[in-house]
Enzyme design. Structure first.
Site, PDB file in Angstrom:
ATOM      1  N   GLY A 185      31.389  33.421 -31.598  1.00  0.00           N
ATOM      2  CA  GLY A 185      32.336  32.362 -31.933  1.00  0.00           C
ATOM      3  C   GLY A 185      32.621  31.451 -30.752  1.00  0.00           C
ATOM      4  N   CYS A 186      32.780  32.044 -29.577  1.00  0.00           N
ATOM      5  CA  CYS A 186      33.090  31.255 -28.386  1.00  0.00           C
ATOM      6  C   CYS A 186      31.901  30.398 -27.968  1.00  0.00           C
ATOM      7  CB  CYS A 186      33.527  32.171 -27.250  1.00  0.00           C
ATOM      8  SG  CYS A 186      35.057  33.070 -27.647  1.00  0.00           S
ATOM      9  N   THR A 187      30.697  30.912 -28.198  1.00  0.00           N
ATOM     10  CA  THR A 187      29.495  30.131 -27.907  1.00  0.00           C
ATOM     11  C   THR A 187      29.412  28.937 -28.854  1.00  0.00           C
ATOM     12  OG1 THR A 187      28.328  32.061 -27.049  1.00  0.00           O
ATOM     13  CG2 THR A 187      26.964  30.208 -27.802  1.00  0.00           C
TER      14      THR A 187
END
Length: 155
Positions: A46-48
């Site tokens: 998700g952060c990527t």
């Protein structure tokens, strides 16, 4: 946990190391609008997605007068690996003691897989040219958040 920020609040000042260990302050951006986004961990799916979305739209945001800062509890070394691996262009800042995350209301109790846990609350705070909060969004989704921001801000 600190209270969440609201429009009109003075954005808490901070100086954090970037992916290269260089100090980076919110005050460095006075006179420009700043999107400060808080994410749980570098190199997670998700952060990527979110970091790549900000990178892909960085030119559009910059031309509209916005600087973008991503803050996570990761150490600078991990942020450097994340930046290189994903070819990120956004400025990534390290907050391993979670002080800035807490000041911005982006660290605290959250629900994860149906359980209450302490952790980073995916959040975005838009700071205006004078250092005040223009908008604050909490519990945002990693996917589609940047497109929604651009739509909502009329960019």
């Amino acid at each position: 946990m600190s209270d969440r920020l609201s429009p009109g609040d003075l954005a808490p000042p901070f100086t954090l190391p970037d992916a290269d260990g260089e100090p980076h302050s919110l005050a460095d951006h006075r006179g420009r609008k700043v999107i400060v986004y808080f994410y749980p961990a570098a190199m997670t799916p998700g952060c990527t997605t979110q970091a790549c979305d900000f990178t892909d739209n960085l030119e559009v945001l910059t031309e509209a007068g916005y600087d973008v800062l991503g803050v996570s509890p990761d150490k600078p070394e991990k942020l450097a690996k994340f930046r290189e691996k994903e070819s990120l262009k956004v400025t990534l800042l390290a907050d391993p003691d979670k002080y800035v995350l807490t000041c911005y209301g982006a660290f605290g109790e959250k629900m994860m897989y149906g359980k209450s846990v302490m952790g980073v609350i995916r959040s975005t705070v838009i700071v205006d040219e004078t250092g005040h909060v223009d908008q604050a969004f909490y519990n945002v989704k990693a996917t589609g958040h940047v497109a929604k921001l651009i739509r909502d801000m009329g960019i």
